[in-house]
Motif scaffolding. Structure first.
Motif, PDB file in Angstrom:
ATOM      1  N   ASN A 114      11.140  39.154  46.954  1.00  6.81           N
ATOM      2  CA  ASN A 114      10.900  38.290  48.779  1.00  6.81           C
ATOM      3  C   ASN A 114      11.203  37.134  49.209  1.00  6.81           C
ATOM      4  N   LEU A 115      11.695  36.715  49.315  1.00  5.73           N
ATOM      5  CA  LEU A 115      12.782  35.976  49.142  1.00  5.73           C
ATOM      6  C   LEU A 115      12.513  34.945  50.998  1.00  5.73           C
ATOM      7  N   ARG A 116      11.923  33.568  50.939  1.00  3.92           N
ATOM      8  CA  ARG A 116      12.456  32.949  51.669  1.00  3.92           C
ATOM      9  C   ARG A 116      13.493  31.738  52.484  1.00  3.92           C
ATOM     10  N   PHE A 117      14.002  32.232  53.419  1.00  3.32           N
ATOM     11  CA  PHE A 117      15.199  31.069  53.639  1.00  3.32           C
ATOM     12  C   PHE A 117      15.209  30.504  54.920  1.00  3.32           C
ATOM     13  N   GLU A 118      15.850  29.531  54.143  1.00  2.00           N
ATOM     14  CA  GLU A 118      15.993  28.542  55.805  1.00  2.00           C
ATOM     15  C   GLU A 118      17.581  28.082  55.639  1.00  2.00           C
ATOM     16  N   VAL A 119      17.731  27.991  57.126  1.00  2.00           N
ATOM     17  CA  VAL A 119      19.032  27.438  57.474  1.00  2.00           C
ATOM     18  C   VAL A 119      18.915  26.635  58.899  1.00  2.00           C
TER      19      VAL A 119
END
Length: 144
Positions: A114-119
């Motif tokens: 379960n990956l947490r992305f910041e864009v």
């Protein structure tokens, strides 16, 4: 629109439909985003966009739709973290399909993460916006 583009567009819509609409609104801009396992891509689409498929390969797709109603050129930066808080930078590349622009970043992932992305996107005549999302990714054959 040639056959490969139709296949690519059809695939993107199928992936988006499976995950639901994922969009952030910033004034007149809508930033669509999705992360998915690259193994769902057909060989034709993967070859056209120089994407390596595999059960441990994934993609993030970002499209910034501006006031024109089309995907427009922006600057995109990003990273993701796993549950152990290990961070990896995403290397986005611009894809221009006859005037509609989107950004792809390929990356590897481990088992059922379960990956947490910041864009961060720099939107013309608007400014810089940062958003976050989570996406579980699974290798082919893994249970959810």
């Amino acid at each position: 629109m040639n056959k490969a583009m139709l296949v690519g567009a059809g695939l993107l819509f199928a992936v988006l439909a499976a995950h639901g609409e994922q969009v952030k609104r910033f004034g007149d801009w809508r930033v669509h985003y999705i992360a998915f396992n690259a193994s769902v891509l057909s060989a034709e689409v993967a070859e056209r966009y120089d994407i390596v498929r595999g059960s441990h390969k994934a993609l993030v797709n970002i499209t910034a739709v501006g006031p024109s109603g089309r995907g427009e050129k922006v600057t995109v930066r990003g990273k993701f973290k796993n549950l152990l808080d290990q961070s990896k930078t995403l290397d986005f590349r611009e894809i221009d399909d006859k005037g509609t622009v989107y950004y792809l970043a390929a990356f590897d992932f481990e088992h059922a993460e379960n990956l947490r992305f910041e864009v961060t996107v720099d939107l013309p005549k608007h400014g810089t916006e940062t958003f976050r999302f989570q996406q579980p990714l699974y290798r082919d054959g893994e249970t959810r």
